[in-house]
Each structure stands twice: as C-alpha cells, then as structure tokens.
Write an enzyme that holds these catalytic residues in place. Structure first.
Site, PDB file in Angstrom:
ATOM      1  N   GLY A 234       0.733  -1.161  -0.150  1.00  0.00           N
ATOM      2  CA  GLY A 234       0.133   0.065   0.023  1.00  0.00           C
ATOM      3  C   GLY A 234       0.866   1.135  -0.026  1.00  0.00           C
ATOM      4  CD  GLU A 256       5.251  -3.358  -3.598  1.00  0.00           C
ATOM      5  OE1 GLU A 256       5.411  -2.088  -3.916  1.00  0.00           O
ATOM      6  OE2 GLU A 256       4.235  -3.872  -4.114  1.00  0.00           O
ATOM      7  CB  CYS A 290       3.545   0.086  -6.467  1.00  0.00           C
ATOM      8  SG  CYS A 290       3.565  -1.794  -6.984  1.00  0.00           S
TER       9      CYS A 290
HETATM   10  P1  NDP Z   1      -3.431   2.463   1.821  1.00  0.00           P
HETATM   11  O1  NDP Z   1      -1.829   2.259   1.728  1.00  0.00           O
HETATM   12  O2  NDP Z   1      -3.845   3.394   2.767  1.00  0.00           O
HETATM   13  O3  NDP Z   1      -4.282   1.029   1.884  1.00  0.00           O
HETATM   14  C1  NDP Z   1      -3.544  -0.335   1.346  1.00  0.00           C
HETATM   15  C2  NDP Z   1      -4.274  -1.296   2.187  1.00  0.00           C
HETATM   16  O4  NDP Z   1      -3.745  -1.006   3.503  1.00  0.00           O
HETATM   17  C3  NDP Z   1      -5.540  -1.569   2.191  1.00  0.00           C
HETATM   18  O5  NDP Z   1      -5.959  -2.915   2.381  1.00  0.00           O
HETATM   19  C4  NDP Z   1      -6.237  -0.890   3.554  1.00  0.00           C
HETATM   20  O6  NDP Z   1      -7.002  -1.351   3.647  1.00  0.00           O
HETATM   21  C5  NDP Z   1      -5.146  -1.223   4.291  1.00  0.00           C
HETATM   22  N1  NDP Z   1      -4.898  -0.290   5.458  1.00  0.00           N
HETATM   23  C6  NDP Z   1      -5.307   1.085   5.701  1.00  0.00           C
HETATM   24  N2  NDP Z   1      -5.122   1.585   6.596  1.00  0.00           N
HETATM   25  C7  NDP Z   1      -4.281   0.599   7.552  1.00  0.00           C
HETATM   26  C8  NDP Z   1      -3.509   0.345   8.726  1.00  0.00           C
HETATM   27  N3  NDP Z   1      -3.648   1.573   9.561  1.00  0.00           N
HETATM   28  N4  NDP Z   1      -3.005  -0.794   9.201  1.00  0.00           N
HETATM   29  C9  NDP Z   1      -2.905  -1.781   8.074  1.00  0.00           C
HETATM   30  N5  NDP Z   1      -3.529  -1.540   6.932  1.00  0.00           N
HETATM   31  C10 NDP Z   1      -4.193  -0.399   6.635  1.00  0.00           C
HETATM   32  O7  NDP Z   1      -3.888   3.111   0.191  1.00  0.00           O
HETATM   33  P2  NDP Z   1      -5.014   3.923  -0.328  1.00  0.00           P
HETATM   34  O8  NDP Z   1      -5.886   2.724  -0.667  1.00  0.00           O
HETATM   35  O9  NDP Z   1      -5.685   4.846   0.938  1.00  0.00           O
HETATM   36  O10 NDP Z   1      -4.440   4.710  -1.584  1.00  0.00           O
HETATM   37  C11 NDP Z   1      -3.555   5.682  -1.203  1.00  0.00           C
HETATM   38  C12 NDP Z   1      -2.350   5.858  -2.148  1.00  0.00           C
HETATM   39  O11 NDP Z   1      -1.640   4.488  -1.726  1.00  0.00           O
HETATM   40  C13 NDP Z   1      -2.732   5.870  -3.367  1.00  0.00           C
HETATM   41  O12 NDP Z   1      -2.983   7.001  -4.194  1.00  0.00           O
HETATM   42  C14 NDP Z   1      -1.357   4.946  -3.760  1.00  0.00           C
HETATM   43  O13 NDP Z   1      -0.522   6.137  -4.147  1.00  0.00           O
HETATM   44  C15 NDP Z   1      -0.823   4.191  -2.864  1.00  0.00           C
HETATM   45  N6  NDP Z   1      -1.072   2.920  -2.879  1.00  0.00           N
HETATM   46  C16 NDP Z   1       0.101   1.873  -3.456  1.00  0.00           C
HETATM   47  C17 NDP Z   1      -0.290   0.856  -3.652  1.00  0.00           C
HETATM   48  C18 NDP Z   1       0.817   0.049  -4.242  1.00  0.00           C
HETATM   49  O14 NDP Z   1       0.712  -1.006  -4.716  1.00  0.00           O
HETATM   50  N7  NDP Z   1       2.002   0.040  -3.589  1.00  0.00           N
HETATM   51  C19 NDP Z   1      -1.518   0.006  -3.543  1.00  0.00           C
HETATM   52  C20 NDP Z   1      -2.417   1.046  -3.057  1.00  0.00           C
HETATM   53  C21 NDP Z   1      -2.357   2.375  -2.809  1.00  0.00           C
HETATM   54  P3  NDP Z   1      -8.577  -0.519   3.198  1.00  0.00           P
HETATM   55  O15 NDP Z   1      -8.587  -0.058   1.821  1.00  0.00           O
HETATM   56  O16 NDP Z   1      -9.649  -1.580   3.582  1.00  0.00           O
HETATM   57  O17 NDP Z   1      -8.745   0.554   4.397  1.00  0.00           O
END
Ligand code: NDP
Length: 513
Positions: A234, A256, A290
């Site tokens: 994320g 990652e 990503c």
């Molecule tokens: P996040 O990193 O916030 O979320 C990704 C995952 O983490 C989701 O499953 C989310 O759950 C979960 N999550 C959220 N809060 C927590 C926490 N405190 N502890 C553990 N897990 C948590 O991404 P967003 O969806 O908010 O996207 C924001 C930005 O993140 C995007 O614009 C992009 O830039 C980046 N991103 C990068 C990714 C990658 O492949 N490296 C993938 C997705 C996003 P839930 O969605 O259910 O809240």
C-alpha cells in the site's frame, strides 16, 4: 460490453473454513468505479473479527498439521488451488475488473498471473533448505534450519486484488505458515473466492482466513500480538503506521510501498519501441500501479520528436468501461482518488508545467457517473514539482528533459521512492551503467513492467522493506534456527570456539554443578 453483475454481493469474512456473514458488523457499500452502482456490500470487520481469525490461524499453526505437512502435500494443494483459479478465471477477472475499475483484459492477465504464482510457490514447498557447517573441528556440527514463521497477516491493496494476494498467500502457505488475509474494502470479492477455493482444494480449516473491512481492520492485524509477520502492500504513509503498530510484539514486516519510476530514454534508443513502452508504462492498470512509470526523462536532442510520438499514442488510447474489452484505460478506484489525480493536473501550471494531452475528467454518455480521466501528459516538469515527486497513481505522465547520463540518473534518484525504473538505449554499456546507478529494487532495460515470479520484487528507500516473490520473497515467511551440536567424548567441558573468541586464547569454561 458492460455486463454488471446484477445483485450486490454480500461479502463476509472467511474464518475456520466457513464464510461468516451473520454478524453485528456494519456494511460498507462498494460502488463500481465504472458506473457508480453498488455491486457489493462488505462487512465492516471489527477487532473481534480479527481476533477470531487470528485465533483460527494460531490454532491451525500450533496443531502442526500444516506446518509439518510434507512438502509434496503442500505442493499438491497449492497446485490444486492454481488449477481452481484457472477454472474460475472468468468470474475472478470480472469481480476484479468490476470492483477495481481496471480493464477486463488486464484483469484476465492478473488471474492468469495469479495461478502462475501459486504454481511457482508450490515448487518452493518441495525445496525448503537450510545449511550445515562442519568447519569447526570433528566434534561440532552446526545446522541452520529454516522454519515457518507462524501466523501471517497479509494486507492487500485494491489495484491488483487477486494478483497481489497471490504474491503473498501461496508463499506463506508453501513455507508452512497460516494466514489472515485483509483485502481492501474496495475489492474484497476475489479474496473471498480464492479463500473458498483453498477450502475446496483441501487446505485444513483455519490455515487460510479472510477478514474484510477497512483500515481499522488492517490496523488490528498490524498490532495483533499473535501475528508473527505482516506483509503489507500500500502507500508509504500507511506503511509507516504498520511499522508503528508492529512494535508491540516486534513482528517481522515485509512492506511493498509506493513508487515513482522514471522512464529514461537516451538518444540512441529505438524511439518507436521506447514510445510504445512509455505509453504502456504509465497507463497500464489506469496508472494505479506501484511500478507505473509516470516520469519520462528524455535526452534533449531527441526530446521534441519523442514527445510528439508519445503524445500521438496517448491521445489514441481508448478510455472506457472496465468490462468493455476494447478499453485500454478504465475507471479510477473512487471519487476521492480521481480528485487526488486531478489535483496534480490542475496544479501543474503553478510549477511551470504545461498539459499537452488530456487532463479532463470524462463524464456523461458511456462514462455516466464513473470515475474517468483522460490519459494526460504534463510537459516541462521540474524536479521540484509535486507531480514529479509525489505518487499520483493515475494515467498522468510528466516530461523532463536531460542532457547527460549523469543528469538523468540524478533526476531519477531524486525522489524518496525506489521501487522501479526503466532505461532505453541500444548501447548495452549505457543500459548496464545506468541500471547499476539507479536506486531501485527493479530496473527494466528496453522493456517496462515486466518480470517473472522467480525474480525478487521490492523497494529501496521509502518504497519498502523486504522482498516478494523469488526465493528471497519465500524466505521472508521463514525463521532461521541455528542448532549447534556437540558430539565426541569431551563431556563436562564446553570449549569456546576460536571463531567466537575472535582467535584470542581463552580459558575453557567448565559448567557449574
Ligand atoms: P493504503 O496504503 O492506505 O491502503 C492499502 C491497504 O492497507 C488496504 O488494504 C487498506 O485497507 C489497508 N490499510 C489502511 N489503513 C491501514 C492500517 N492502519 N494498517 C494496516 N492496513 C491498513 O492505500 P489507499 O487505498 O488509501 O491509497 C492511497 C495511495 O496509496 C494511493 O494513491 C497510492 O499512491 C498508494 N497505493 C499504493 C499501492 C501499491 O501497490 N504500492 C496500492 C494501493 C495504494 P482499506 O482499503 O480497507 O482501508
């Protein structure tokens, strides 16, 4: 064409081998990004649900049935899941495309890739190895054993729901771990389906569990003291929260996180080929990737010609409904994310940037109330501009010119991220020198967003910790145990090996009575 599944699906948890739908949890509506229609209702898991799932995974681990299952048994079951994923590919692809907004053709590729990852991970289950040391005299044998780490928490983002799940779950299972999976609340359906397929394949109850919900559910997994490892994909911002939450039991982390790749095009590149690669690299998966390649760095003397070619190809991309097979680019994940992506386009001119292609939101007609933006190119972007530095995560390309190889490398490395970069040249010295100087876990040379499951994947700098896939990714799910075995007839004395004493002469230690 569009073929939205009619009734909203109720998405529950999967704990101890059964789907849990009857709970007090609130429901979160998931609206399809392409149509804004509610397509699924997802239970909003609580800390209690996480406890139940962790307890199931802990019991399944501690009873030992799975962690001590012969490698051949794990190999067979993991392969069976791969076969079931293939058999259910059309439905899984439709669920991922509908909920994530990605084009269906790409979702089909994800599912084929997911099955391949389960097969590759199966092969690793046959080959878990440690080391032995016999280099400390005849009375000493040192064994280094590789053991499963235990209960794993696997937190999956929305951009590749089935694929990223498959970069984690089968590797954890191949190592003998048990798992609690937390998909994104936006894209939970395929995780639940795959969990059911593991049950159908014959995995013991409690080995695979899924808790659905939003961020607090992921937070509860990250801080849970009975979870031994969290593998998270994320944003870097959420990754930092996972690091903080993990401190309670010092759990192992594999993170990652974000990326901000550069596509470096030298003047001796095959410019047609590179232009195709640049357009693919930034628009693949709607740019919500990503390893997306949102920064074009192009050598000054070929820049105008090259930018014109990239602009022509970008304008030809078909933006359309995710379930339309003709769509090159689909809908962004949700309205808030569309606002985030648009803000970089709207703010471009404040930093000297000029929008030369696209930039507009697409509404009405086939776009209805969906979250669509035209693929965009912003020219003349400086290294200080937010569009150059920050993760946009949409189909937006920035263009910056460079004069020398050293300048290109410095520009590419000037961001906080270090996940992937691409370099284009016909000169192999240039490719290799540049690849070595780039601060990223992956470098694509004369290609883009490419790879095989055998190669490790992960980030330098703020792009993460640890690796996924490959043997290195598999080893993240293991612990090493050193077993020092004394043999021979020296009962009663425990010599300090010269190696520990740094070669100094030391008295022998005799154990107390
Ligand atoms: P996040 O990193 O916030 O979320 C990704 C995952 O983490 C989701 O499953 C989310 O759950 C979960 N999550 C959220 N809060 C927590 C926490 N405190 N502890 C553990 N897990 C948590 O991404 P967003 O969806 O908010 O996207 C924001 C930005 O993140 C995007 O614009 C992009 O830039 C980046 N991103 C990068 C990714 C990658 O492949 N490296 C993938 C997705 C996003 P839930 O969605 O259910 O809240």
């Amino acid at each position: 064409m569009t073929n939205t599944l009619t009734e909203p699906r109720l998405i529950g948890h999967f704990i101890q081998g059964s789907t849990v739908q009857e709970t007090q949890d609130e429901l979160l509506d998931r609206r399809a990004p392409g149509t804004d229609e509610v397509v699924s209702r997802v239970l909003r898991g609580s800390g209690h649900d996480v406890d139940q799932a962790v307890q199931a995974a802990r019991t399944a681990f501690d009873t030992g049935t799975w962690q001590h299952a012969p490698g051949m048994e794990r190999y067979k079951l993991l392969n069976r899941v791969a076969d079931l994923i293939d058999q259910n590919a059309a439905r899984l692809a439709q669920l991922d495309a509908e909920e994530s907004g990605k084009p269906i053709v790409l979702a089909e590729g994800d599912i084929a890739g997911a099955a391949g990852l389960w097969r590759y991970a199966a092969s690793l289950a046959l080959n878990i190895q440690g080391k032995s040391f016999t280099s400390n005299g005849p009375d000493f044998t040192g064994l280094v054993l590789r053991e499963p780490i235990g209960v794993t928490g696997l937190i999956i983002p929305w951009n590749f729901p089935a694929l990223i799940l498959s970069q984690k779950l089968p590797f954890a299972l191949a190592a003998g771990c048990t798992a609690v999976v937390k998909p994104s609340e936006f894209t939970s359906s395929s995780a639940l389906e795959i969990a059911r397929l593991t049950a159908e394949a014959g995995f013991p109850e409690g080995v695979v569990n899924v808790v659905v919900g939003d961020g607090p559910t992921g937070g509860a997994i990250s801080e849970h003291r009975d979870v031994d490892l969290v593998s998270f994909t994320g944003s870097t911002a959420t990754g930092r929260k996972v690091v903080a939450a993990s401190a309670g039991n010092m759990k192992k982390l594999s993170l990652e996180l974000g990326g901000k790749a550069a596509n470096i095009v030298f003047n001796d590149a095959d410019l047609e080929d590179a232009a195709a690669g640049v357009v693919f690299g930034v628009n693949f998966n709607n740019g919500e990737c990503c390893v997306s390649q949102p920064r074009l760095l192009v050598q000054e003397d070929v820049a105008d010609q090259f930018i014109a070619e990239v602009a022509k190809r970008t304008a030809q991309l078909k933006v359309g409904q995710p379930l339309d097979r003709a769509s090159d680019v689909g809908a962004l994940i949700h309205a808030g994310h569309l606002d985030h992506v648009s803000s970089f386009v709207e703010g471009a001119s404040q930093h000297g940037g000029e929008v030369i292609v696209g930039g507009e939101r697409l509404t009405g007609g086939e776009y209805g109330n969906g979250q669509f933006i035209a693929p965009t190119i912003i020219a003349n972007v400086t290294a200080q501009a937010p569009a150059f530095q920050d993760e946009i995560f949409g189909p937006v390309l920035t263009v910056t010119k460079f004069k020398t190889q050293a300048e290109a490398i410095a520009l590419a490395n000037s961001v906080e991220y270090g996940l992937a970069n691409s370099v284009w040249s016909k000169n192999t010295d240039t490719l290799l020198e540049t690849a070595k100087a780039l601060q990223s876990g992956t470098v694509y040379a004369n290609t883009t967003i490419d790879g095989i499951p055998q190669m490790p994947f992960g980030g330098y700098k703020a792009s993460g910790v640890g690796r996924e896939m490959g043997e290195a990714g598999f080893e993240e799910f293991t612990e090493l145990k050193s077993v020092n075995i004394r043999t021979g007839k020296r009962a009663g004395t425990f010599p300090i090996p010269a190696s520990l004493a740094g070669g100094a002469s030391v008295p022998q230690m005799t154990p107390r009575d």
